[in-house]
Design a protein around this motif. Structure first.
Motif, PDB file in Angstrom:
ATOM      1  N   ILE A   1       0.860  -1.187   0.000  1.00 54.30           N
ATOM      2  CA  ILE A   1       0.000   0.000   0.000  1.00 54.30           C
ATOM      3  C   ILE A   1       0.889   1.227   0.000  1.00 54.30           C
ATOM      4  O   ILE A   1       1.728   1.399   0.886  1.00 54.30           O
ATOM      5  CB  ILE A   1      -0.933  -0.006   1.221  1.00 54.30           C
ATOM      6  CG1 ILE A   1      -1.818  -1.255   1.187  1.00 54.30           C
ATOM      7  CG2 ILE A   1      -1.785   1.251   1.250  1.00 54.30           C
ATOM      8  CD1 ILE A   1      -2.684  -1.422   2.401  1.00 54.30           C
ATOM      9  N   ILE A   2       0.713   2.074  -1.006  1.00 54.04           N
ATOM     10  CA  ILE A   2       1.533   3.270  -1.182  1.00 54.04           C
ATOM     11  C   ILE A   2       0.662   4.495  -0.941  1.00 54.04           C
ATOM     12  O   ILE A   2      -0.411   4.635  -1.539  1.00 54.04           O
ATOM     13  CB  ILE A   2       2.147   3.316  -2.600  1.00 54.04           C
ATOM     14  CG1 ILE A   2       3.012   2.072  -2.839  1.00 54.04           C
ATOM     15  CG2 ILE A   2       2.973   4.578  -2.802  1.00 54.04           C
ATOM     16  CD1 ILE A   2       3.522   1.946  -4.258  1.00 54.04           C
ATOM     17  N   ASP A   3       1.102   5.372  -0.072  1.00 57.24           N
ATOM     18  CA  ASP A   3       0.377   6.605   0.228  1.00 57.24           C
ATOM     19  C   ASP A   3       0.680   7.635  -0.857  1.00 57.24           C
ATOM     20  O   ASP A   3       1.831   8.033  -1.048  1.00 57.24           O
ATOM     21  CB  ASP A   3       0.798   7.131   1.603  1.00 57.24           C
ATOM     22  CG  ASP A   3       0.024   8.377   2.005  1.00 57.24           C
ATOM     23  OD1 ASP A   3      -0.993   8.687   1.349  1.00 57.24           O
ATOM     24  OD2 ASP A   3       0.436   9.043   2.974  1.00 57.24           O
TER      25      ASP A   3
ATOM     26  N   LEU B   1      -4.855   6.033  -1.721  1.00 59.67           N
ATOM     27  CA  LEU B   1      -3.778   5.062  -1.621  1.00 59.67           C
ATOM     28  C   LEU B   1      -3.704   4.264  -2.917  1.00 59.67           C
ATOM     29  O   LEU B   1      -4.729   3.992  -3.554  1.00 59.67           O
ATOM     30  CB  LEU B   1      -4.012   4.099  -0.450  1.00 59.67           C
ATOM     31  CG  LEU B   1      -4.182   4.713   0.943  1.00 59.67           C
ATOM     32  CD1 LEU B   1      -4.520   3.628   1.945  1.00 59.67           C
ATOM     33  CD2 LEU B   1      -2.933   5.468   1.365  1.00 59.67           C
ATOM     34  N   ALA B   2      -2.484   3.866  -3.297  1.00 59.53           N
ATOM     35  CA  ALA B   2      -2.286   2.960  -4.425  1.00 59.53           C
ATOM     36  C   ALA B   2      -2.030   1.570  -3.854  1.00 59.53           C
ATOM     37  O   ALA B   2      -1.046   1.360  -3.136  1.00 59.53           O
ATOM     38  CB  ALA B   2      -1.120   3.420  -5.291  1.00 59.53           C
ATOM     39  N   VAL B   3      -2.884   0.623  -4.155  1.00 60.58           N
ATOM     40  CA  VAL B   3      -2.803  -0.735  -3.637  1.00 60.58           C
ATOM     41  C   VAL B   3      -2.265  -1.637  -4.741  1.00 60.58           C
ATOM     42  O   VAL B   3      -2.849  -1.709  -5.838  1.00 60.58           O
ATOM     43  CB  VAL B   3      -4.180  -1.228  -3.146  1.00 60.58           C
ATOM     44  CG1 VAL B   3      -4.080  -2.645  -2.611  1.00 60.58           C
ATOM     45  CG2 VAL B   3      -4.711  -0.292  -2.061  1.00 60.58           C
ATOM     46  N   LEU B   4      -1.138  -2.313  -4.452  1.00 61.77           N
ATOM     47  CA  LEU B   4      -0.521  -3.243  -5.397  1.00 61.77           C
ATOM     48  C   LEU B   4      -0.813  -4.657  -4.916  1.00 61.77           C
ATOM     49  O   LEU B   4      -0.344  -5.074  -3.856  1.00 61.77           O
ATOM     50  CB  LEU B   4       0.990  -3.015  -5.470  1.00 61.77           C
ATOM     51  CG  LEU B   4       1.485  -1.563  -5.607  1.00 61.77           C
ATOM     52  CD1 LEU B   4       3.001  -1.533  -5.709  1.00 61.77           C
ATOM     53  CD2 LEU B   4       0.846  -0.875  -6.795  1.00 61.77           C
ATOM     54  N   GLU B   5      -1.587  -5.399  -5.697  1.00 59.27           N
ATOM     55  CA  GLU B   5      -1.956  -6.750  -5.306  1.00 59.27           C
ATOM     56  C   GLU B   5      -2.325  -7.545  -6.547  1.00 59.27           C
ATOM     57  O   GLU B   5      -3.052  -7.062  -7.425  1.00 59.27           O
ATOM     58  CB  GLU B   5      -3.138  -6.729  -4.327  1.00 59.27           C
ATOM     59  CG  GLU B   5      -3.490  -8.087  -3.760  1.00 59.27           C
ATOM     60  CD  GLU B   5      -4.624  -8.012  -2.763  1.00 59.27           C
ATOM     61  OE1 GLU B   5      -4.806  -8.978  -1.992  1.00 59.27           O
ATOM     62  OE2 GLU B   5      -5.329  -6.987  -2.744  1.00 59.27           O
ATOM     63  N   GLY B   6      -1.802  -8.785  -6.627  1.00 60.19           N
ATOM     64  CA  GLY B   6      -2.133  -9.655  -7.738  1.00 60.19           C
ATOM     65  C   GLY B   6      -1.670  -9.138  -9.082  1.00 60.19           C
ATOM     66  O   GLY B   6      -2.301  -9.428 -10.106  1.00 60.19           O
ATOM     67  N   GLY B   7      -0.602  -8.349  -9.106  1.00 66.16           N
ATOM     68  CA  GLY B   7      -0.113  -7.801 -10.361  1.00 66.16           C
ATOM     69  C   GLY B   7      -0.905  -6.625 -10.880  1.00 66.16           C
ATOM     70  O   GLY B   7      -0.680  -6.173 -12.010  1.00 66.16           O
TER      71      GLY B   7
END
Length: 582
Positions: free
Chosen positions: A185-187, A195-201
């Protein structure tokens, strides 16, 4: 007795030379005047006949003051209403703080935070100067007669209460873990808490619903908003590649490093890799730091800074911004190099708290860091192993642009560039568990990350790993130039170990090493050079790690009567192919 008193009066009057006082007979007065005289003798029991005009009126009640005249009530006045009890000042400050969130204590950073809600929880330090100024202004607007010093004292009381009795939370700065370690999770640091959520590519922009608490330091600024459309092919990185005036393999290493810093939290389990930008005058080192790294890796109100004389001031800079950038570094002393190594892997520094004798103050040290300079300032092998070196080439006259042109170019492409960097990080995280580094180096997590980026970028297997290994070998070769013993052992291996390993005692080795080092270098590094075989035996493996990265292996053979040592060249030695041709 009356005669005696009169004689005394006459004798006193004669001594003083004054005439004797005449006796005044008491006159009869009217009852009204007598009443006025009695009231004058008792001022604490005021009467209605205290004023001359009231003297003519007949008093109805003696000893009570007249009722005051009724005053006209102001519009909106709270007269006659039940007033709330006046709160202590620290309670007023706490009530004001909790209007938009709640107070909590972060055990990791050991600081009191104000967590804002609703939306995604965003935390700010309570004891920052920005918070003090904001509270002071709001209290003044509400009619409180306060000072900034009073606000600071109230915050000290609140910090103590929250530390011992408040809620405990886990806080991340800039980037954090989600429900599992592969979810990041990037603020984005916007006012709406996006927030930018990075999950599952995949990359998702989330504005509410996340439970991870993100800390915003005072010097942080907002990221550019990433483009809404996804970019699985990473085409948005092409405008960024055009801005990097470095060798081809170092361009891709730099992109992988930027994605690594964006997606890896400050965690003692993961060491941070420092970036060292090297280049001559006119290569655009400072401009690249200000315009590119500050915009896409760590936007901040502080662009670049000079190397502080006191290394503790660098720790203060890390509490203001996420990634300090130190500009135009010439050299790094051993104490500073040792402290930077600790800031890479993470650790604590214990100091005495100011104005106390025994109270400790513990500071947690871990950060990302960027250094730039004309000459490589990293001379300690221990720090070199924690760095990535990028060599910027000099810009031609037709390649130079003004700051206004650079700003327009980045404004046009910033959304696509940042989206592509997030896509690169998300896809690399998605395949990271399924790749194995072919050439694992000391920074193992970064080596695994490079293997994942090779797969995502469509590069040949081992392309980035080989480039990183050569990058490290070049840095080690440069750093051992300042270490006479390491330099002598390296040259000895290249001279005597091409056809096979060398085995012998330290007594046999020391004269051969002295032939490869000038007397001037020995005098210049007198305390670093072994002057007898016993000293060489103690220092033989001191530079084993740095020489191992250069393809030279140092070994102590099992203890025997002669205590032999072994020096050999590894099969992956970068200089072995050149020496075989010679």
């Amino acid at each position: 007795m009356k005669k005696i008193n009169e004689s005394k009066v006459e004798s006193q009057s004669n001594v003083s030379g004054q005439k004797p006082l005449k006796k005044i007979s008491k006159k009869q007065v009217s009852p009204e005047v007598q009443q006025r005289l009695d009231n004058m003798r008792r001022p604490h029991k005021a009467s209605k006949v205290c004023s001359p005009r009231a003297a003519d009126k007949k008093p109805t009640q003696v000893g009570y003051a007249p009722k005051p005249a009724p005053q006209p009530s102001r519009k909106g006045s709270s007269a006659g209403k039940n007033k709330e009890p006046d709160l202590p000042f620290d309670a007023k400050v706490q009530k004001l703080l909790e209007e938009g969130g709640y107070l909590a204590q972060d055990e990791g950073l050991n600081q009191t935070l104000l967590v804002r809600q609703p939306g995604n929880p965003i935390a700010r330090p309570v004891d920052s100067q920005d918070m003090v100024n904001q509270l002071y202004v709001e209290l003044m607007e509400r009619g409180e007669d306060v000072s900034p010093e009073a606000v600071e004292k109230a915050l000290v009381v609140l910090k103590t209460k929250v530390k011992h009795f408040g809620n405990k939370v886990r806080v991340y700065c800039a980037v954090g873990y989600g429900e599992h370690r592969l979810k990041r999770i990037i603020d984005l640091r916007h006012d709406d808490g996006a927030l930018a959520v990075l999950e599952g590519g995949q990359v998702h922009i989330v504005r509410e619903g996340e439970k991870v608490v993100m800390l915003r330091r005072p010097g942080m600024a907002a990221f550019p908003m990433p483009a809404e459309t996804s970019d699985p092919e990473l085409d948005g990185l092409n405008p960024l590649l055009d801005l990097i005036n470095a060798p081809e393999e170092e361009k891709y290493l730099l992109l992988a490093w930027m994605a690594f810093v964006l997606s890896h939290p400050l965690d003692p389990m993961v060491s941070q890799v420092f970036l060292v930008l090297l280049g001559g005058q006119g290569s655009g080192k400072s401009s690249f730091c200000k315009w590119v790294l500050r915009k896409f890796v760590d936007p901040s109100k502080m662009s670049v800074m000079a190397l502080p004389r006191n290394i503790d001031d660098l720790a203060v800079a890390t509490s203001y911004t996420y990634m300090p950038i130190i500009d135009n570094v010439r050299n790094l002393s051993r104490p500073i190099s040792d402290r930077l190594c600790k800031m890479s892997t993470g650790g604590e520094v214990l100091k005495r708290k100011l104005y106390t004798d025994a109270d400790p103050h513990v500071s947690t040290l871990q950060t990302s860091l960027v250094l730039n300079g004309i000459v490589n300032p990293v001379t300690e092998p221990d720090l070199s192993s924690r760095c990535l070196f990028v060599h910027l080439e000099a810009l031609d006259a037709d390649q130079r642009v003004s700051e206004a042109e650079m700003a327009d170019y980045l404004t046009e492409h910033e959304g696509g560039i940042f989206r592509a960097l997030l896509e690169l990080a998300a896809q690399a995280l998605n395949v990271m568990e399924h790749v194995e580094p072919q050439r694992p180096l000391r920074m193992l997590e970064f080596s695994r990350w490079l293997a994942a980026c090779e797969h995502v970028m469509g590069l040949d297997g081992g392309y980035l790993e080989d480039a990183y290994a050569n990058n490290q070998a070049s840095a080690y070769e440069s750093s051992i130039g300042e270490q006479p013993l390491a330099n002598a052992l390296y040259n000895f291996a290249l001279l005597y170990c091409v056809d096979g390993p060398w085995v012998g005692t330290c007594s046999e080795l020391l004269p051969l090493l002295e032939e490869l080092v000038s007397d001037r270098d020995i005098r210049a590094h007198f305390h670093q050079w072994p002057h007898n075989p016993e000293s060489l035996g103690r220092r033989f493996t001191q530079h084993a790690a740095s020489l191992d990265a250069l393809g030279v292996k140092l070994e102590r053979l099992p203890r025997s009567r002669n205590r032999q040592v072994k020096i050999s060249l590894k099969a992956d030695c970068p200089r072995l192919a050149e020496l075989a041709q010679d």
